[in-house]
Scaffold this motif. Structure first.
Motif, PDB file in Angstrom:
ATOM      1  N   ALA A  52      -2.491  -2.637   7.467  1.00 27.31           N
ATOM      2  CA  ALA A  52      -1.477  -3.561   7.969  1.00 27.31           C
ATOM      3  C   ALA A  52      -1.881  -4.111   9.336  1.00 27.31           C
ATOM      4  O   ALA A  52      -1.759  -5.319   9.590  1.00 27.31           O
ATOM      5  CB  ALA A  52      -0.120  -2.864   8.059  1.00 27.31           C
ATOM      6  N   SER A  53      -2.380  -3.253  10.195  1.00 26.30           N
ATOM      7  CA  SER A  53      -2.825  -3.704  11.516  1.00 26.30           C
ATOM      8  C   SER A  53      -4.010  -4.647  11.411  1.00 26.30           C
ATOM      9  O   SER A  53      -4.089  -5.649  12.122  1.00 26.30           O
ATOM     10  CB  SER A  53      -3.215  -2.502  12.381  1.00 26.30           C
ATOM     11  OG  SER A  53      -2.142  -1.630  12.526  1.00 26.30           O
ATOM     12  N   ALA A  54      -4.948  -4.328  10.526  1.00 24.50           N
ATOM     13  CA  ALA A  54      -6.134  -5.163  10.368  1.00 24.50           C
ATOM     14  C   ALA A  54      -5.772  -6.551   9.838  1.00 24.50           C
ATOM     15  O   ALA A  54      -6.296  -7.561  10.325  1.00 24.50           O
ATOM     16  CB  ALA A  54      -7.133  -4.479   9.435  1.00 24.50           C
ATOM     17  N   VAL A  55      -4.894  -6.611   8.872  1.00 21.05           N
ATOM     18  CA  VAL A  55      -4.479  -7.915   8.331  1.00 21.05           C
ATOM     19  C   VAL A  55      -3.812  -8.737   9.417  1.00 21.05           C
ATOM     20  O   VAL A  55      -4.117  -9.928   9.594  1.00 21.05           O
ATOM     21  CB  VAL A  55      -3.555  -7.731   7.113  1.00 21.05           C
ATOM     22  CG1 VAL A  55      -2.854  -9.029   6.745  1.00 21.05           C
ATOM     23  CG2 VAL A  55      -4.346  -7.210   5.925  1.00 21.05           C
ATOM     24  N   LEU A  65       0.820  -1.213   0.000  1.00 19.75           N
ATOM     25  CA  LEU A  65       0.000   0.000   0.000  1.00 19.75           C
ATOM     26  C   LEU A  65       0.856   1.266   0.000  1.00 19.75           C
ATOM     27  O   LEU A  65       0.520   2.244  -0.674  1.00 19.75           O
ATOM     28  CB  LEU A  65      -0.953  -0.008   1.193  1.00 19.75           C
ATOM     29  CG  LEU A  65      -2.101  -1.006   1.110  1.00 19.75           C
ATOM     30  CD1 LEU A  65      -2.874  -1.033   2.426  1.00 19.75           C
ATOM     31  CD2 LEU A  65      -3.026  -0.676  -0.042  1.00 19.75           C
ATOM     32  N   ALA A  66       1.954   1.248   0.734  1.00 24.33           N
ATOM     33  CA  ALA A  66       2.848   2.411   0.737  1.00 24.33           C
ATOM     34  C   ALA A  66       3.493   2.587  -0.628  1.00 24.33           C
ATOM     35  O   ALA A  66       3.641   3.714  -1.114  1.00 24.33           O
ATOM     36  CB  ALA A  66       3.920   2.249   1.816  1.00 24.33           C
ATOM     37  N   TRP A  67       3.866   1.474  -1.255  1.00 21.68           N
ATOM     38  CA  TRP A  67       4.448   1.533  -2.593  1.00 21.68           C
ATOM     39  C   TRP A  67       3.442   2.080  -3.600  1.00 21.68           C
ATOM     40  O   TRP A  67       3.807   2.804  -4.526  1.00 21.68           O
ATOM     41  CB  TRP A  67       4.910   0.137  -2.993  1.00 21.68           C
ATOM     42  CG  TRP A  67       5.501   0.024  -4.355  1.00 21.68           C
ATOM     43  CD1 TRP A  67       6.508   0.764  -4.882  1.00 21.68           C
ATOM     44  CD2 TRP A  67       5.110  -0.885  -5.377  1.00 21.68           C
ATOM     45  NE1 TRP A  67       6.783   0.366  -6.166  1.00 21.68           N
ATOM     46  CE2 TRP A  67       5.924  -0.651  -6.492  1.00 21.68           C
ATOM     47  CE3 TRP A  67       4.144  -1.879  -5.443  1.00 21.68           C
ATOM     48  CZ2 TRP A  67       5.797  -1.368  -7.659  1.00 21.68           C
ATOM     49  CZ3 TRP A  67       4.032  -2.596  -6.609  1.00 21.68           C
ATOM     50  CH2 TRP A  67       4.853  -2.329  -7.701  1.00 21.68           C
ATOM     51  N   ARG A  68       2.162   1.764  -3.400  1.00 20.85           N
ATOM     52  CA  ARG A  68       1.105   2.262  -4.284  1.00 20.85           C
ATOM     53  C   ARG A  68       0.665   3.674  -3.902  1.00 20.85           C
ATOM     54  O   ARG A  68      -0.292   4.199  -4.436  1.00 20.85           O
ATOM     55  CB  ARG A  68      -0.096   1.324  -4.247  1.00 20.85           C
ATOM     56  CG  ARG A  68       0.208  -0.116  -4.622  1.00 20.85           C
ATOM     57  CD  ARG A  68       0.354  -0.338  -6.061  1.00 20.85           C
ATOM     58  NE  ARG A  68      -0.898   0.002  -6.706  1.00 20.85           N
ATOM     59  CZ  ARG A  68      -1.043   0.137  -7.999  1.00 20.85           C
ATOM     60  NH1 ARG A  68      -0.031  -0.070  -8.783  1.00 20.85           N
ATOM     61  NH2 ARG A  68      -2.201   0.466  -8.513  1.00 20.85           N
ATOM     62  N   ARG A  69       1.377   4.272  -2.939  1.00 23.06           N
ATOM     63  CA  ARG A  69       1.169   5.646  -2.483  1.00 23.06           C
ATOM     64  C   ARG A  69      -0.197   5.867  -1.837  1.00 23.06           C
ATOM     65  O   ARG A  69      -0.838   6.906  -2.031  1.00 23.06           O
ATOM     66  CB  ARG A  69       1.393   6.645  -3.609  1.00 23.06           C
ATOM     67  CG  ARG A  69       2.806   6.593  -4.154  1.00 23.06           C
ATOM     68  CD  ARG A  69       3.032   7.709  -5.163  1.00 23.06           C
ATOM     69  NE  ARG A  69       4.279   7.532  -5.856  1.00 23.06           N
ATOM     70  CZ  ARG A  69       5.436   8.021  -5.436  1.00 23.06           C
ATOM     71  NH1 ARG A  69       5.496   8.693  -4.334  1.00 23.06           N
ATOM     72  NH2 ARG A  69       6.528   7.829  -6.129  1.00 23.06           N
ATOM     73  N   ALA A  70      -0.613   4.893  -1.052  1.00 22.56           N
ATOM     74  CA  ALA A  70      -1.840   5.058  -0.274  1.00 22.56           C
ATOM     75  C   ALA A  70      -1.561   6.021   0.883  1.00 22.56           C
ATOM     76  O   ALA A  70      -0.416   6.154   1.319  1.00 22.56           O
ATOM     77  CB  ALA A  70      -2.299   3.704   0.271  1.00 22.56           C
ATOM     78  N   PRO A  71      -2.588   6.681   1.389  1.00 18.01           N
ATOM     79  CA  PRO A  71      -2.373   7.566   2.545  1.00 18.01           C
ATOM     80  C   PRO A  71      -1.829   6.786   3.743  1.00 18.01           C
ATOM     81  O   PRO A  71      -2.137   5.610   3.929  1.00 18.01           O
ATOM     82  CB  PRO A  71      -3.781   8.101   2.852  1.00 18.01           C
ATOM     83  CG  PRO A  71      -4.530   7.953   1.570  1.00 18.01           C
ATOM     84  CD  PRO A  71      -3.963   6.748   0.886  1.00 18.01           C
ATOM     85  N   PHE A  72      -1.041   7.465   4.549  1.00 20.13           N
ATOM     86  CA  PHE A  72      -0.370   6.817   5.669  1.00 20.13           C
ATOM     87  C   PHE A  72      -1.353   6.133   6.607  1.00 20.13           C
ATOM     88  O   PHE A  72      -1.120   5.007   7.058  1.00 20.13           O
ATOM     89  CB  PHE A  72       0.467   7.853   6.441  1.00 20.13           C
ATOM     90  CG  PHE A  72       1.204   7.276   7.602  1.00 20.13           C
ATOM     91  CD1 PHE A  72       2.304   6.466   7.416  1.00 20.13           C
ATOM     92  CD2 PHE A  72       0.791   7.534   8.913  1.00 20.13           C
ATOM     93  CE1 PHE A  72       2.994   5.920   8.490  1.00 20.13           C
ATOM     94  CE2 PHE A  72       1.470   6.995   9.986  1.00 20.13           C
ATOM     95  CZ  PHE A  72       2.568   6.191   9.772  1.00 20.13           C
ATOM     96  N   ALA A  73      -2.456   6.789   6.913  1.00 14.89           N
ATOM     97  CA  ALA A  73      -3.444   6.193   7.819  1.00 14.89           C
ATOM     98  C   ALA A  73      -4.002   4.895   7.242  1.00 14.89           C
ATOM     99  O   ALA A  73      -4.213   3.924   7.971  1.00 14.89           O
ATOM    100  CB  ALA A  73      -4.571   7.181   8.092  1.00 14.89           C
ATOM    101  N   VAL A  74      -4.239   4.859   5.940  1.00 18.26           N
ATOM    102  CA  VAL A  74      -4.750   3.643   5.290  1.00 18.26           C
ATOM    103  C   VAL A  74      -3.717   2.528   5.389  1.00 18.26           C
ATOM    104  O   VAL A  74      -4.063   1.368   5.660  1.00 18.26           O
ATOM    105  CB  VAL A  74      -5.121   3.938   3.815  1.00 18.26           C
ATOM    106  CG1 VAL A  74      -5.462   2.668   3.067  1.00 18.26           C
ATOM    107  CG2 VAL A  74      -6.266   4.935   3.746  1.00 18.26           C
TER     108      VAL A  74
END
Length: 104
Positions: free
Chosen positions: A91-94, A77-86
């Motif tokens: 990651a926590s949810a998974v 998600l970070a590589w895909r440039r998702a917002p930090f909160a997302v």
């Protein structure tokens, strides 16, 4: 002055000197392109090594599969440039869902 205080002061002075060196030397020192590439690559390698260490170990043991899966989801998600909160929430949810399902 005791030895602990002397060590703390020496580390504080060294840290401040490192932080001050950037603004003071900016524009005065010209690094070759190859050195800049090596520094960038070195920083990336150190960050990946830290990520792998934190994601895969708990103390001296393997952390289980839930944590690396969460880190992988966060990294994608970070590589895909998702917002930090997302990134953090996903990651926590998974990780939490996998642990809830019994995957350690």
């Amino acid at each position: 002055m005791n030895a602990t205080l002397a060590c703390v002061l020496a580390l504080a002075v060294g840290t401040y000197a490192f932080r001050l060196a950037g603004p003071v030397l900016h524009g005065r020192v010209e690094l070759p392109d190859r050195v800049q590439e090596l520094l960038t690559t070195g920083a990336t390698v150190l960050l990946v090594a830290l990520l792998a260490t934190v994601a895969l170990t708990e103390g001296r043991d393997f952390a289980g599969w839930a944590r690396p899966a969460g880190v992988l989801v966060g990294g994608v998600l970070a590589w895909r440039r998702a917002p930090f909160a997302v990134v953090v929430v996903a990651a926590s949810a998974v990780t939490a869902l996998l642990r809830l399902a019994g995957v350690s």
